[in-house]
Design a protein around this motif. Structure first.
Motif, PDB file in Angstrom:
ATOM      1  N   HIS A  61     -55.910  -3.985  11.268  1.00  0.00           N
ATOM      2  CA  HIS A  61     -54.976  -3.801   9.928  1.00  0.00           C
ATOM      3  C   HIS A  61     -53.517  -3.886  10.212  1.00  0.00           C
ATOM      4  CE1 HIS A  61     -55.977   0.507  10.058  1.00  0.00           C
ATOM      5  NE2 HIS A  61     -54.722   1.014   9.340  1.00  0.00           N
ATOM      6  N   HIS A  63     -50.862  -1.292   8.322  1.00  0.00           N
ATOM      7  CA  HIS A  63     -50.551  -0.591   8.378  1.00  0.00           C
ATOM      8  C   HIS A  63     -49.490  -0.559   9.776  1.00  0.00           C
ATOM      9  CE1 HIS A  63     -52.795   2.471   5.675  1.00  0.00           C
ATOM     10  NE2 HIS A  63     -51.800   1.832   4.996  1.00  0.00           N
ATOM     11  N   ASP A  65     -48.515   2.007  11.620  1.00  0.00           N
ATOM     12  CA  ASP A  65     -49.365   2.364  13.641  1.00  0.00           C
ATOM     13  C   ASP A  65     -50.017   1.622  14.439  1.00  0.00           C
ATOM     14  OD1 ASP A  65     -50.776   3.302  11.155  1.00  0.00           O
ATOM     15  OD2 ASP A  65     -51.604   4.880  12.163  1.00  0.00           O
ATOM     16  N   HIS A  66     -50.437   0.614  12.944  1.00  0.00           N
ATOM     17  CA  HIS A  66     -51.919  -1.005  14.292  1.00  0.00           C
ATOM     18  C   HIS A  66     -51.303  -2.102  15.071  1.00  0.00           C
ATOM     19  CE1 HIS A  66     -55.524   2.049  13.296  1.00  0.00           C
ATOM     20  NE2 HIS A  66     -54.408   2.389  13.569  1.00  0.00           N
ATOM     21  N   HIS A 162     -60.429   0.396   4.277  1.00  0.00           N
ATOM     22  CA  HIS A 162     -59.771   1.125   4.700  1.00  0.00           C
ATOM     23  C   HIS A 162     -58.145   1.036   3.861  1.00  0.00           C
ATOM     24  CE1 HIS A 162     -56.373   3.804   6.234  1.00  0.00           C
ATOM     25  NE2 HIS A 162     -55.090   2.458   7.036  1.00  0.00           N
ATOM     26  N   ASP A 187     -58.994   1.671  11.480  1.00  0.00           N
ATOM     27  CA  ASP A 187     -59.142   3.140  10.555  1.00  0.00           C
ATOM     28  C   ASP A 187     -60.513   2.599   9.241  1.00  0.00           C
ATOM     29  OD1 ASP A 187     -56.959   3.879  11.703  1.00  0.00           O
ATOM     30  OD2 ASP A 187     -55.378   3.728   9.529  1.00  0.00           O
ATOM     31  N   HIS A 407     -59.208   7.707   4.431  1.00  0.00           N
ATOM     32  CA  HIS A 407     -59.603   7.684   5.341  1.00  0.00           C
ATOM     33  C   HIS A 407     -61.160   8.487   5.191  1.00  0.00           C
ATOM     34  CE1 HIS A 407     -56.796   6.407   8.259  1.00  0.00           C
ATOM     35  NE2 HIS A 407     -55.734   6.734   7.703  1.00  0.00           N
TER      36      HIS A 407
HETATM   37 ZN   LIG Z   1     -53.982   2.998   8.076  1.00  0.00          ZN
END
Ligand SMILES: [Zn+2]
Length: 466
Positions: A61, A63, A65-66, A162, A187, A407
């Protein structure tokens, strides 16, 4: 055939897993490490593999941090396709560009200081051109459509519920006549959350890779959470102040707009003027509206009946700095949704400067506040905060609404795992040690074999029992 854990192993950010099968190498996610400056400095370290030797990427996805190190991967020589859901592609186009602009600004700021000190200049982590190049390598996939992406590797994305476009990844691997199936949760969404569908259940896997962000916490019920939010609106109305809501541009901002429309009558929203004060949140809202086919049945019906679920006659999008500054003159009756989610940057800080010291104002925190951030200080009850070298006293009322999380809570994670046939081994990632330990106890109680891979640890998939 193996999986190696190269990011978000015993931590929350920097998601990155390397799958080797036959002569091919696949990366699942390539996220940014976020947090304290020492952690973020790790983003500049070379990848622990040769990016030119990676054949493809699957992205769960949008975000950061991914997805946030994809431009770096491309800059370092990766030329293959990046498979992801079409909506994630649309969101990444906005988010990676925004991240690049911030990198360029940070480097500019740092270099002004370095010039004065006669030091060597730094380069931005990556530039807008790097981000654009990465986005050109994206290849859109749809949910549930199986696709052969490399010899011996087939992939299928399922809705993770998510954020828009978020996916659970099913990966079928074949090497020398041996077959294994790997399922990565990405996530996982919070069941019952608005707009999107609940996470899809999966039944078959030889190994499950499961996130554990809220492995030690249960969310309050949606009813209790919404009653709590409604109460803040009524109280703020009586106090005749403003309401500030720091929010992440993607996901949280759209949920808030949706709730404000859905609870317009009970919460008395018509008496307020709502400002969405974030160009990125405005763009992300447009992407959400474009992908209405991904909405859950409630949102689809409301959309049919009332039109765009993110619009309202008293909602204003403020795109320019001048529009944003004009909000500072509003003393009462404004609901301001502005970035950033943890208050360490973005326009929310200007609104804090004009409202935090006023006791008739209210601040609603609706998302996780990492330690060390301005948001966390306010949640923890700071009496003064520093904004641009000025001490601002905190007289406004601070509310923390935990139940709005994007989450799954502990039971959501356990239930999702429990749906697999025959309890496959499960590797926990994307969690701090406490949540991970607590979740592992819950999973072991239902007879799961739980692994908690350390950074760079590998699991040999061919050794797993069929
Ligand atoms: Zn996420």
């Amino acid at each position: 055939m193996e999986i190696q854990f190269l990011g978000a192993a015993r931590e929350v950010t920097g998601s990155c897993h390397l799958v080797r099968c036959g002569n091919h190498r696949l990366l699942v996610d390539c996220g940014l490490i976020q947090g304290a400056p020492a952690d973020e400095a790790r983003n500049r370290a070379p990848f622990p593999f040769n990016p030119g030797e990676i054949d493809a990427v699957v992205l769960t996805h949008a975000h950061l941090d991914h997805s946030g190190r994809l431009p770096l991967l491309v800059k370092a020589g990766f030329r293959g396709p990046i498979y992801t859901h079409r909506a994630t592609l649309d969101l990444c186009r906005i988010m990676l560009k925004d991240a690049a602009v911030l990198n360029e600004k940070d480097a500019e700021h740092e270099n002004r200081r370095r010039l004065r000190q006669g030091k060597r200049l730094v380069e931005p982590l990556y530039s807008r051109a790097d981000a654009e190049k990465a986005v050109r390598q994206f290849q859109p996939l749809e949910y549930t459509a199986e696709r052969q992406i490399l010899p011996g590797m087939r992939v299928r994305l399922l809705d993770a519920g998510h954020i828009l476009g978020s996916a659970i990844v099913e990966l079928w691997l074949e090497e020398e006549g041996q077959q294994r199936k790997l399922v990565l949760s990405g996530d996982l969404g919070h069941a019952g959350a608005p707009i999107l569908r609940n996470p899809e259940m999966v039944r078959e896997a030889d190994l499950v890779v499961l996130e554990s962000t809220y492995g030690d916490r249960e969310h309050r019920s949606w009813d209790a959470t919404l009653a709590e939010v409604g109460e803040v609106f009524h109280q703020a109305r009586r106090d005749e102040g403003n309401i500030l809501i720091p929010a992440f541009a993607v996901g949280r901002s759209q949920e808030l707009l949706y709730f404000l429309k859905r609870h317009r009558k009970e919460w008395g929203i018509d008496q307020w003027t709502i400002f969405l004060d974030s160009p990125m949140a405005i763009e992300a809202t447009e992407v959400y509206a474009k992908h209405w086919k991904l909405f859950d049945s409630e949102t689809t019906q409301r959309r049919k009946k009332d039109g765009d679920p993110f619009s309202a006659p008293n909602l204003y999008f403020s795109r320019t700095p001048a529009q944003s500054m004009a909000i500072n003159r509003v003393r009462t009756g404004a609901i301001v949704i502005a970035g950033s989610g943890m208050c360490d940057g973005g326009r929310i800080r200007h609104h804090f400067k004009h409202n935090l010291w006023r006791e008739q104002c209210h601040v609603i925190f609706a998302g996780f506040q990492a330690s060390g951030t301005l948001g966390r200080k306010l949640v923890d009850g700071a009496k003064t905060v520093k904004l641009w070298d000025e001490n601002i006293s905190v007289a406004a009322q601070i509310h923390t609404i935990g139940g709005l999380s994007a989450h799954a809570g502990q039971s959501g994670l356990v239930d999702w795992y429990r749906n697999f046939d025959r309890r496959p081994p499960v590797a926990l990632v994307h969690g701090e040690s406490m949540p991970m330990e607590t979740l592992s106890q819950q999973l072991r109680a239902i007879k799961a074999q739980v692994l908690m891979p350390k950074p760079k640890e590998r699991i040999d998939l061919s050794s797993l029992k069929k």
